[in-house]
Design a protein around this motif. Structure first.
Motif, short mmCIF file in Angstrom:
data_model
loop_
_atom_site.label_atom_id
_atom_site.label_comp_id
_atom_site.label_asym_id
_atom_site.label_seq_id
_atom_site.Cartn_x
_atom_site.Cartn_y
_atom_site.Cartn_z
N SER A 4 -117.47 -7.50 -7.82
CA SER A 4 -116.92 -6.56 -8.71
C SER A 4 -115.44 -6.34 -8.27
O SER A 4 -115.02 -6.48 -7.03
CB SER A 4 -117.75 -5.28 -8.88
N VAL A 5 -114.50 -5.99 -9.34
CA VAL A 5 -113.27 -5.82 -9.19
C VAL A 5 -112.89 -4.79 -8.25
O VAL A 5 -112.10 -4.99 -7.62
CB VAL A 5 -112.60 -5.54 -10.43
N GLU A 6 -113.75 -3.60 -8.18
CA GLU A 6 -113.69 -2.41 -7.61
C GLU A 6 -113.57 -2.88 -5.88
O GLU A 6 -113.26 -2.51 -5.07
CB GLU A 6 -114.40 -1.58 -7.75
N LYS A 7 -114.52 -3.81 -5.58
CA LYS A 7 -114.86 -4.34 -4.19
C LYS A 7 -113.73 -5.40 -3.71
O LYS A 7 -114.04 -5.80 -2.68
CB LYS A 7 -116.35 -4.80 -4.11
N MET A 8 -113.29 -6.14 -4.71
CA MET A 8 -112.39 -7.16 -4.33
C MET A 8 -111.19 -6.61 -3.41
O MET A 8 -110.54 -5.65 -3.87
CB MET A 8 -111.66 -7.67 -5.62
N PRO A 9 -110.82 -7.65 -2.49
CA PRO A 9 -109.74 -7.13 -1.43
C PRO A 9 -108.38 -7.28 -2.33
O PRO A 9 -108.17 -7.88 -3.43
CB PRO A 9 -109.56 -8.46 -0.33
N ASP A 10 -107.41 -6.45 -2.02
CA ASP A 10 -106.17 -6.33 -2.57
C ASP A 10 -105.46 -7.82 -2.90
O ASP A 10 -105.09 -8.28 -4.06
CB ASP A 10 -105.15 -5.51 -1.95
N GLN A 11 -105.47 -8.50 -1.87
CA GLN A 11 -104.88 -9.92 -1.95
C GLN A 11 -105.66 -10.94 -2.84
O GLN A 11 -104.76 -11.61 -3.67
CB GLN A 11 -104.59 -10.56 -0.59
N ARG A 12 -106.78 -10.71 -3.18
CA ARG A 12 -107.58 -11.69 -3.93
C ARG A 12 -107.08 -11.14 -5.32
O ARG A 12 -107.21 -12.08 -6.22
CB ARG A 12 -109.12 -11.71 -3.34
N LEU A 13 -107.18 -9.83 -5.59
CA LEU A 13 -107.49 -9.40 -6.81
C LEU A 13 -105.77 -9.84 -7.34
O LEU A 13 -105.50 -10.01 -8.40
CB LEU A 13 -107.23 -7.72 -6.89
N ILE A 14 -104.66 -9.47 -6.52
CA ILE A 14 -103.38 -10.03 -7.00
C ILE A 14 -103.60 -11.33 -7.27
O ILE A 14 -102.73 -11.91 -8.16
CB ILE A 14 -102.48 -9.58 -5.80
N HIS A 15 -104.02 -12.39 -6.51
CA HIS A 15 -104.11 -13.85 -6.56
C HIS A 15 -104.68 -14.08 -7.97
O HIS A 15 -103.87 -15.03 -8.60
CB HIS A 15 -105.02 -14.41 -5.48
N TYR A 16 -105.96 -13.56 -8.37
CA TYR A 16 -106.40 -13.96 -9.63
C TYR A 16 -105.83 -13.30 -10.74
O TYR A 16 -105.43 -14.32 -11.49
CB TYR A 16 -107.90 -13.24 -9.77
N TYR A 17 -105.03 -12.19 -10.80
CA TYR A 17 -103.94 -11.72 -11.89
C TYR A 17 -102.91 -12.61 -11.91
O TYR A 17 -102.53 -13.01 -13.00
CB TYR A 17 -103.69 -10.23 -11.43
#
Length: 71
Positions: free
Chosen positions: A2-15
């Motif tokens: 889930s997005v809530e559990k995603m590490p910051d760097q991965r979230l930024i990378h996907y976005y």
């Protein structure tokens, strides 16, 4: 994951990947990011980034939704 559990760097990378594809789509006549599911996917990540106060650039979506791959 889930997005809530995603590490910051991965979230930024996907976005960032979605934002870069939208930038490329605006330069071309084929709009791979025109699908509502892509925009929903990006919105969920953007909302989480806002919640975490992560820096990000907004996505400038292509204005036309008529283009599609192979046409």
């Amino acid at each position: 994951m889930s997005v809530e559990k995603m590490p910051d760097q991965r979230l930024i990378h996907y976005y960032e990947n979605i934002r870069q594809q939208a930038d490329a789509d605006r330069a071309l006549k084929f709009h791979f990011t025109a699908a509502p599911t892509i925009r929903d996917y990006a919105d969920r990540r953007r909302n989480e980034m806002i919640r975490r106060r992560l820096q990000h650039r907004p996505i400038e979506w292509p204005s036309s939704r008529t283009g599609s791959p192979g046409r």
